[in-house]
Design a protein around this motif. Structure first.
Motif, PDB file in Angstrom:
ATOM      1  N   SER A   1       4.713  59.040  17.371  1.00 38.60           N
ATOM      2  CA  SER A   1       5.131  58.832  18.755  1.00 38.60           C
ATOM      3  C   SER A   1       6.162  57.709  18.829  1.00 38.60           C
ATOM      4  CB  SER A   1       3.934  58.490  19.636  1.00 38.60           C
ATOM      5  OG  SER A   1       4.362  58.067  20.920  1.00 38.60           O
ATOM      6  N   LEU A   2       7.382  58.059  19.211  1.00 38.66           N
ATOM      7  CA  LEU A   2       8.403  57.026  19.368  1.00 38.66           C
ATOM      8  C   LEU A   2       8.085  56.100  20.535  1.00 38.66           C
ATOM      9  CD1 LEU A   2      11.874  58.688  18.652  1.00 38.66           C
ATOM     10  CD2 LEU A   2      10.979  56.575  17.658  1.00 38.66           C
ATOM     11  N   ASP A   3       7.478  56.617  21.573  1.00 39.61           N
ATOM     12  CA  ASP A   3       7.119  55.766  22.714  1.00 39.61           C
ATOM     13  C   ASP A   3       6.159  54.661  22.280  1.00 39.61           C
ATOM     14  OD1 ASP A   3       8.686  57.213  24.453  1.00 39.61           O
ATOM     15  OD2 ASP A   3       7.043  58.508  25.137  1.00 39.61           O
TER      16      ASP A   3
ATOM     17  N   TRP B   1       8.112  52.061  20.041  1.00 37.52           N
ATOM     18  CA  TRP B   1       8.877  51.051  20.778  1.00 37.52           C
ATOM     19  C   TRP B   1       7.946  50.028  21.415  1.00 37.52           C
ATOM     20  CZ3 TRP B   1      13.279  51.359  18.819  1.00 37.52           C
ATOM     21  CH2 TRP B   1      14.004  52.547  18.696  1.00 37.52           C
TER      22      TRP B   1
ATOM     23  N   GLU C   1      19.971  50.171  24.285  1.00 35.83           N
ATOM     24  CA  GLU C   1      19.756  51.592  24.558  1.00 35.83           C
ATOM     25  C   GLU C   1      20.515  52.502  23.584  1.00 35.83           C
ATOM     26  OE1 GLU C   1      18.334  55.015  25.819  1.00 35.83           O
ATOM     27  OE2 GLU C   1      17.591  53.010  26.339  1.00 35.83           O
TER      28      GLU C   1
ATOM     29  N   ARG D   1      18.345  52.778  20.513  1.00 39.83           N
ATOM     30  CA  ARG D   1      17.175  53.613  20.760  1.00 39.83           C
ATOM     31  C   ARG D   1      17.560  55.097  20.767  1.00 39.83           C
ATOM     32  NH1 ARG D   1      12.580  51.373  23.691  1.00 39.83           N
ATOM     33  NH2 ARG D   1      12.699  49.103  23.767  1.00 39.83           N
ATOM     34  N   ARG D   2      18.690  55.393  21.393  1.00 39.68           N
ATOM     35  CA  ARG D   2      19.133  56.784  21.485  1.00 39.68           C
ATOM     36  C   ARG D   2      19.471  57.342  20.111  1.00 39.68           C
ATOM     37  NH1 ARG D   2      22.237  55.995  25.341  1.00 39.68           N
ATOM     38  NH2 ARG D   2      24.213  55.744  24.252  1.00 39.68           N
TER      39      ARG D   2
ATOM     40  N   SER E   1      16.221  57.974  18.254  1.00 40.67           N
ATOM     41  CA  SER E   1      15.516  59.132  18.833  1.00 40.67           C
ATOM     42  C   SER E   1      16.178  60.442  18.433  1.00 40.67           C
ATOM     43  CB  SER E   1      15.467  59.007  20.355  1.00 40.67           C
ATOM     44  OG  SER E   1      14.755  57.852  20.744  1.00 40.67           O
ATOM     45  N   GLU E   2      17.492  60.487  18.506  1.00 43.42           N
ATOM     46  CA  GLU E   2      18.206  61.716  18.154  1.00 43.42           C
ATOM     47  C   GLU E   2      18.095  62.007  16.662  1.00 43.42           C
ATOM     48  OE1 GLU E   2      22.126  61.074  19.621  1.00 43.42           O
ATOM     49  OE2 GLU E   2      21.589  61.432  21.723  1.00 43.42           O
TER      50      GLU E   2
ATOM     51  N   VAL F   1      15.571  61.149  14.704  1.00 44.72           N
ATOM     52  CA  VAL F   1      14.204  61.623  14.465  1.00 44.72           C
ATOM     53  C   VAL F   1      14.056  63.069  14.908  1.00 44.72           C
ATOM     54  CG1 VAL F   1      11.799  61.340  15.207  1.00 44.72           C
ATOM     55  CG2 VAL F   1      13.136  59.340  14.517  1.00 44.72           C
ATOM     56  N   GLU F   2      14.628  63.406  16.036  1.00 45.81           N
ATOM     57  CA  GLU F   2      14.545  64.789  16.511  1.00 45.81           C
ATOM     58  C   GLU F   2      15.256  65.737  15.552  1.00 45.81           C
ATOM     59  OE1 GLU F   2      12.719  66.100  18.922  1.00 45.81           O
ATOM     60  OE2 GLU F   2      11.913  64.061  19.030  1.00 45.81           O
TER      61      GLU F   2
END
Length: 391
Positions: free
Chosen positions: A295-297, A300, A312, A315-316, A319-320, A322-323
């Protein structure tokens, strides 16, 4: 010619600026994809007060010993010069003591630029050994206002609490050896080792470093998540270590891809072959199932640190990335999206100095930039723990 400067408002700002400067000079702080704030947040949770340029643990005592023995002068520059002279003398004393591993300035000698105090000053405050809140320069300027007796007083437990505000160093700091600047070693006495453990537990009781230091937690492990007693870590530290492992593994792929792309742009077949092999090995060992359940949430939330701001765009990008790994199960055969993501990230960070955009910058590249797994200062912590256990 470009230059970087800052206004010295306070110690926290100075330390942030010094960390920025280290990015240009230290291998373990190379931050080609802008992950430094995340890396340092995790490291400060696990191993507070450490840094990538620290060498041996006894410097945490050498520095306060030298500074507590400085003589007050009317000119702060004279105090600073005496501090520098004594730190060079310490270097010579360690060489005389046949210390061949970890001596700061062992090759530079009297030309040493990065003195031990600048390396350990922040950590000394984090561990509660340094009570004075300001910079080295502020210390030199303030020294004439203290009496020599107060500055050197480390005894009398009944009054130690009253002296907290007037004493620049912890009142229980062990006495310096009489021959400190003649012959010195990195060997800690029992009293010194106990003092350091006490300071760690008092100042950072929830840190993994304090936990390991109080339990002889040294281990011959390349990464903290391979520590043989990781299952015994406190629950919070165990979760952060798990986050660190997954994050390090995921972003290692991005670092390898960055180096492969530059190698291809340079047309160096040897470099290309090396990074293709390393990427293949990474894909083979990559735990795609574990990443799916991560879980990235929560990441963080549990790794955020007040001393480090993760912007930000960072973080983006994480997230990208990891996806993408989840979708391709560790980068599939089609690299186009991954290449574009890495190149876009580096271009935005470096702008005109991007190695993708600037031919001269790319030609200066020597074939490796951050092509390693993040360790979050475990190597420095491990050496400190080894020194502590010997004491």
């Amino acid at each position: 010619m470009s230059a970087i400067g800052w206004i010295d408002f306070d110690e926290a700002e100075r330390e942030r600026a010094q960390r920025l400067m280290q990015l240009f000079t230290e291998r373990d702080t190379r931050d080609e994809l802008g992950l430094g704030a995340i890396r340092d947040s995790i490291a400060d949770h696990l191993f507070p007060g450490t840094s990538t340029v620290q060498t041996r643990l006894r410097y945490m005592l050498f520095v306060p010993w030298i500074f507590s023995q400085l003589t007050a002068r009317s000119d702060a520059r004279e105090v600073a010069e005496q501090a520098r002279t004594d730190q060079i003398r310490l270097r010579n004393a360690l060489v005389a003591g046949m210390q061949d591993n970890g001596v700061i300035g062992v090759n530079a000698g009297s030309k040493l630029k990065r003195l031990p105090a600048s390396v350990y000053w922040s950590g000394l405050h984090t561990w509660g050994i340094r009570r004075f809140p300001g910079s080295i320069e502020a210390y030199a300027a303030s020294l004439p206002t203290w009496s020599r007796a107060v500055a050197k007083d480390h005894a009398d437990d009944d009054h130690s609490a009253d002296r907290t505000q007037s004493t620049p160093w912890h009142p229980r700091l062990p006495e310096a050896p009489a021959d400190l600047l003649q012959v010195a070693t990195f060997a800690l006495t029992d009293e010194e080792a106990a003092f350091i453990v006490d300071r760690l537990v008092d100042s950072n009781p929830d840190s993994l470093l304090a936990f390991l230091a109080s339990r002889d937690g040294r281990a011959d492990a390349d990464d903290i998540w391979t520590h043989p007693h990781v299952a015994d870590f406190p629950s919070v530290s165990r979760r952060i270590v798990a986050h660190a492992e997954i994050f390090s593994d995921a972003m290692y792929g991005a670092s390898l891809l960055y180096n492969l792309m530059l190698s291809e742009r340079r047309g160096n077949a040897d470099w290309v072959g090396r990074y293709e092999d390393q990427l293949a090995q990474w894909r083979q060992s990559f735990d795609a199932a574990r990443l799916q359940n991560w879980s990235l949430d929560i990441f963080w939330q549990e790794t955020g640190h007040p001393a480090h701001q993760v912007l930000e765009p960072t973080r983006r990008f994480v997230s990208e990335w990891v996806e993408l790994l989840r979708a391709t199960r560790g980068l599939g055969r089609d690299r186009r999206k991954a290449d574009a993501m890495v190149e876009t990230r580096e271009r935005r960070l470096k702008k005109g100095q991007s190695r993708f955009a600037n031919r001269a910058a790319r030609d200066r590249w020597q074939g490796s930039s951050g092509a390693y797994r993040l360790q979050f200062r475990w190597s420095q912590a491990r050496r400190h723990l080894d020194d502590l256990a010997r004491g």
